[in-house]
Design a protein around this motif. Structure first.
Motif, PDB file in Angstrom:
ATOM      1  N   ARG A  63       0.835  -1.202   0.000  1.00 29.06           N
ATOM      2  CA  ARG A  63       0.000   0.000   0.000  1.00 29.06           C
ATOM      3  C   ARG A  63       0.869   1.251   0.000  1.00 29.06           C
ATOM      4  NH1 ARG A  63      -4.961  -1.281   4.251  1.00 29.06           N
ATOM      5  NH2 ARG A  63      -5.702  -3.186   3.223  1.00 29.06           N
ATOM      6  N   SER A  64       0.318   2.295  -0.557  1.00 34.07           N
ATOM      7  CA  SER A  64       1.020   3.575  -0.604  1.00 34.07           C
ATOM      8  C   SER A  64       0.656   4.395   0.633  1.00 34.07           C
ATOM      9  CB  SER A  64       0.630   4.343  -1.870  1.00 34.07           C
ATOM     10  OG  SER A  64       0.817   3.545  -3.022  1.00 34.07           O
ATOM     11  N   THR A  65       1.409   5.436   0.863  1.00 33.06           N
ATOM     12  CA  THR A  65       1.145   6.320   1.995  1.00 33.06           C
ATOM     13  C   THR A  65       0.959   7.745   1.497  1.00 33.06           C
ATOM     14  OG1 THR A  65       2.481   4.936   3.464  1.00 33.06           O
ATOM     15  CG2 THR A  65       2.001   7.174   4.208  1.00 33.06           C
ATOM     16  N   SER A  66      -0.114   8.369   1.940  1.00 31.22           N
ATOM     17  CA  SER A  66      -0.400   9.758   1.576  1.00 31.22           C
ATOM     18  C   SER A  66       0.261  10.692   2.575  1.00 31.22           C
ATOM     19  CB  SER A  66      -1.913  10.014   1.570  1.00 31.22           C
ATOM     20  OG  SER A  66      -2.560   9.173   0.645  1.00 31.22           O
ATOM     21  N   ARG A  67       0.873  11.744   2.057  1.00 35.63           N
ATOM     22  CA  ARG A  67       1.467  12.757   2.920  1.00 35.63           C
ATOM     23  C   ARG A  67       1.059  14.135   2.431  1.00 35.63           C
ATOM     24  NH1 ARG A  67       5.210   8.015   2.561  1.00 35.63           N
ATOM     25  NH2 ARG A  67       5.576   7.497   4.734  1.00 35.63           N
ATOM     26  N   TYR A  68       0.761  15.019   3.364  1.00 38.05           N
ATOM     27  CA  TYR A  68       0.484  16.401   2.983  1.00 38.05           C
ATOM     28  C   TYR A  68       0.966  17.342   4.070  1.00 38.05           C
ATOM     29  CZ  TYR A  68      -3.663  16.050   6.038  1.00 38.05           C
ATOM     30  OH  TYR A  68      -4.505  15.862   7.109  1.00 38.05           O
ATOM     31  N   ALA A  69       1.169  18.583   3.667  1.00 34.28           N
ATOM     32  CA  ALA A  69       1.562  19.639   4.601  1.00 34.28           C
ATOM     33  C   ALA A  69       0.951  20.943   4.121  1.00 34.28           C
ATOM     34  CB  ALA A  69       3.081  19.762   4.679  1.00 34.28           C
ATOM     35  N   PHE A  70       0.461  21.738   5.053  1.00 38.32           N
ATOM     36  CA  PHE A  70      -0.103  23.044   4.725  1.00 38.32           C
ATOM     37  C   PHE A  70       0.666  24.124   5.470  1.00 38.32           C
ATOM     38  CE2 PHE A  70      -3.525  20.311   3.455  1.00 38.32           C
ATOM     39  CZ  PHE A  70      -4.130  20.974   2.395  1.00 38.32           C
ATOM     40  N   ASN A  71       1.183  25.069   4.708  1.00 35.59           N
ATOM     41  CA  ASN A  71       1.883  26.205   5.293  1.00 35.59           C
ATOM     42  C   ASN A  71       0.920  27.368   5.466  1.00 35.59           C
ATOM     43  OD1 ASN A  71       4.255  24.707   5.071  1.00 35.59           O
ATOM     44  ND2 ASN A  71       5.458  26.494   4.462  1.00 35.59           N
ATOM     45  N   LEU A  72       1.065  28.065   6.576  1.00 35.52           N
ATOM     46  CA  LEU A  72       0.306  29.289   6.816  1.00 35.52           C
ATOM     47  C   LEU A  72       1.320  30.411   6.941  1.00 35.52           C
ATOM     48  CD1 LEU A  72      -2.487  30.558   7.324  1.00 35.52           C
ATOM     49  CD2 LEU A  72      -2.079  30.226   9.772  1.00 35.52           C
ATOM     50  N   GLY A  73       1.472  31.181   5.876  1.00 33.15           N
ATOM     51  CA  GLY A  73       2.507  32.203   5.877  1.00 33.15           C
ATOM     52  C   GLY A  73       3.881  31.562   5.790  1.00 33.15           C
ATOM     53  N   SER A  74       4.704  31.781   6.806  1.00 31.77           N
ATOM     54  CA  SER A  74       6.091  31.316   6.769  1.00 31.77           C
ATOM     55  C   SER A  74       6.313  29.954   7.406  1.00 31.77           C
ATOM     56  CB  SER A  74       6.984  32.336   7.491  1.00 31.77           C
ATOM     57  OG  SER A  74       6.589  32.449   8.858  1.00 31.77           O
ATOM     58  N   GLY A  75       5.292  29.390   8.058  1.00 35.34           N
ATOM     59  CA  GLY A  75       5.502  28.132   8.770  1.00 35.34           C
ATOM     60  C   GLY A  75       4.429  27.099   8.497  1.00 35.34           C
ATOM     61  N   VAL A  76       4.786  25.840   8.700  1.00 33.72           N
ATOM     62  CA  VAL A  76       3.832  24.752   8.491  1.00 33.72           C
ATOM     63  C   VAL A  76       2.753  24.818   9.568  1.00 33.72           C
ATOM     64  CG1 VAL A  76       5.172  23.097   9.873  1.00 33.72           C
ATOM     65  CG2 VAL A  76       3.620  22.272   8.085  1.00 33.72           C
ATOM     66  N   PHE A  77       1.511  24.562   9.160  1.00 31.58           N
ATOM     67  CA  PHE A  77       0.369  24.704  10.060  1.00 31.58           C
ATOM     68  C   PHE A  77      -0.329  23.371  10.318  1.00 31.58           C
ATOM     69  CE2 PHE A  77      -4.242  25.600  10.586  1.00 31.58           C
ATOM     70  CZ  PHE A  77      -4.177  26.298  11.784  1.00 31.58           C
ATOM     71  N   SER A  78      -0.311  22.504   9.315  1.00 27.19           N
ATOM     72  CA  SER A  78      -0.976  21.205   9.442  1.00 27.19           C
ATOM     73  C   SER A  78      -0.250  20.200   8.563  1.00 27.19           C
ATOM     74  CB  SER A  78      -2.450  21.324   9.018  1.00 27.19           C
ATOM     75  OG  SER A  78      -3.086  20.059   9.005  1.00 27.19           O
ATOM     76  N   TRP A  79      -0.086  18.976   9.061  1.00 29.08           N
ATOM     77  CA  TRP A  79       0.595  17.957   8.272  1.00 29.08           C
ATOM     78  C   TRP A  79       0.130  16.571   8.710  1.00 29.08           C
ATOM     79  CZ3 TRP A  79       2.723  20.984  12.030  1.00 29.08           C
ATOM     80  CH2 TRP A  79       3.233  20.339  13.158  1.00 29.08           C
ATOM     81  N   ALA A  80       0.323  15.586   7.834  1.00 28.90           N
ATOM     82  CA  ALA A  80      -0.098  14.222   8.155  1.00 28.90           C
ATOM     83  C   ALA A  80       0.599  13.225   7.247  1.00 28.90           C
ATOM     84  CB  ALA A  80      -1.613  14.071   8.013  1.00 28.90           C
ATOM     85  N   TYR A 191      16.976  21.618   3.564  1.00 26.53           N
ATOM     86  CA  TYR A 191      16.326  22.602   2.699  1.00 26.53           C
ATOM     87  C   TYR A 191      14.805  22.551   2.865  1.00 26.53           C
ATOM     88  CZ  TYR A 191      14.419  24.693  -1.548  1.00 26.53           C
ATOM     89  OH  TYR A 191      13.672  25.443  -2.431  1.00 26.53           O
ATOM     90  N   LEU A 192      14.239  21.342   2.819  1.00 29.17           N
ATOM     91  CA  LEU A 192      12.792  21.204   2.963  1.00 29.17           C
ATOM     92  C   LEU A 192      12.342  21.546   4.382  1.00 29.17           C
ATOM     93  CD1 LEU A 192      12.089  17.958   0.890  1.00 29.17           C
ATOM     94  CD2 LEU A 192      11.752  20.344   0.216  1.00 29.17           C
ATOM     95  N   ARG A 193      13.182  21.267   5.346  1.00 32.53           N
ATOM     96  CA  ARG A 193      12.851  21.630   6.731  1.00 32.53           C
ATOM     97  C   ARG A 193      12.726  23.141   6.866  1.00 32.53           C
ATOM     98  NH1 ARG A 193      17.023  19.806  11.283  1.00 32.53           N
ATOM     99  NH2 ARG A 193      18.237  21.444  10.239  1.00 32.53           N
ATOM    100  N   ARG A 194      13.618  23.865   6.209  1.00 27.42           N
ATOM    101  CA  ARG A 194      13.527  25.329   6.231  1.00 27.42           C
ATOM    102  C   ARG A 194      12.266  25.812   5.522  1.00 27.42           C
ATOM    103  NH1 ARG A 194      19.089  24.884   5.167  1.00 27.42           N
ATOM    104  NH2 ARG A 194      18.732  25.263   2.939  1.00 27.42           N
ATOM    105  N   LYS A 195      11.880  25.117   4.440  1.00 26.58           N
ATOM    106  CA  LYS A 195      10.659  25.499   3.728  1.00 26.58           C
ATOM    107  C   LYS A 195       9.422  25.340   4.607  1.00 26.58           C
ATOM    108  CE  LYS A 195       9.486  25.094  -0.378  1.00 26.58           C
ATOM    109  NZ  LYS A 195       8.955  24.584  -1.667  1.00 26.58           N
TER     110      LYS A 195
END
Length: 210
Positions: A63-80, A191-195
């Motif tokens: 099975r595959s795994t879904s990943r998402y992240a939502f940034n609010l302005g300069s920082g991540v706000f929600s992820w799973a 790099y992605l951590r900074r994003k």
């Protein structure tokens, strides 16, 4: 989150290899106590989402795994990071199912933000690095390669047509959700951590108390 999600699958019967990996995770945490998510003052609090998947990433059930992240302005706000409930038959299908998870979150988050006084005007942008998955969502014609996808996943099309989300392409190099999908080289990881807006307090101006 990637390694934590991976290790969680072996909690019922960990081996020495898993314990060794867990110790590496703890050493990483110990060395990053001064890291946190930053939200820059004055930057537009605009919600932007990223999603990705690892096709058949689980060797146990394919099975595959879904990943998402939502940034609010300069920082991540929600992820799973969530394992998909069915086996995807192609990379495009795995990405499409992941898009569904991100869409559901993109529809819900503006309601949460409105309670905090952060109204989101217009469609929520969601970025994907798979053009086939985007084509499936925007093409209403049932292609023979996609007709087996469960119908309930097609609610993403309704979200697009109603203007709740806007699904756009981004380069793989800029796909923030990759940090939740696979093990990365150190420079790529940092790099992605900074994003995501995760930085050390040593890099912040002024006094910061922890």
């Amino acid at each position: 989150m990637f390694v934590a999600s991976l290790l969680a699958r072996f909690m019922h019967g960990p081996t020495k290899k898993h314990m060794g990996t867990a110790k590496r995770v703890l050493r990483y945490i110990q060395g990053t106590f001064d890291y946190g998510i930053t939200y820059e003052k004055g930057k537009e609090a605009r919600l932007i989402g990223y999603y990705d998947s690892d096709w058949s990433g689980s060797e146990d059930d394919m099975r595959s795994t879904s990943r998402y992240a939502f940034n609010l302005g300069s920082g991540v706000f929600s992820w799973a990071s969530v394992k998909q409930s069915s086996v995807a038959l192609s990379t495009a299908e795995a990405e499409y199912v992941s898009a569904v998870e991100a869409t559901a979150q993109a529809i819900w988050l503006p309601f949460v933000l409105s309670d905090f006084g952060e109204e989101q005007v217009g469609a929520t942008t969601i970025l994907c690095d798979n053009t086939s998955a985007i084509a499936i969502t925007k093409n209403p014609v049932h292609h023979h390669k996609t007709r087996h996808i469960i119908r309930r996943f097609h609610f993403i099309r309704d979200a697009l047509q109603s203007g709740e989300i806007d699904l756009l392409y981004c380069k793989t190099e800029e796909q923030t959700a990759n940090i939740f999908t696979k093990a990365l080289a150190r420079d790529r990881f940092e790099y992605l951590r900074r994003k995501l807006g995760v930085i050390s307090t040593k890099h912040l101006k002024g006094r910061v108390e922890i």
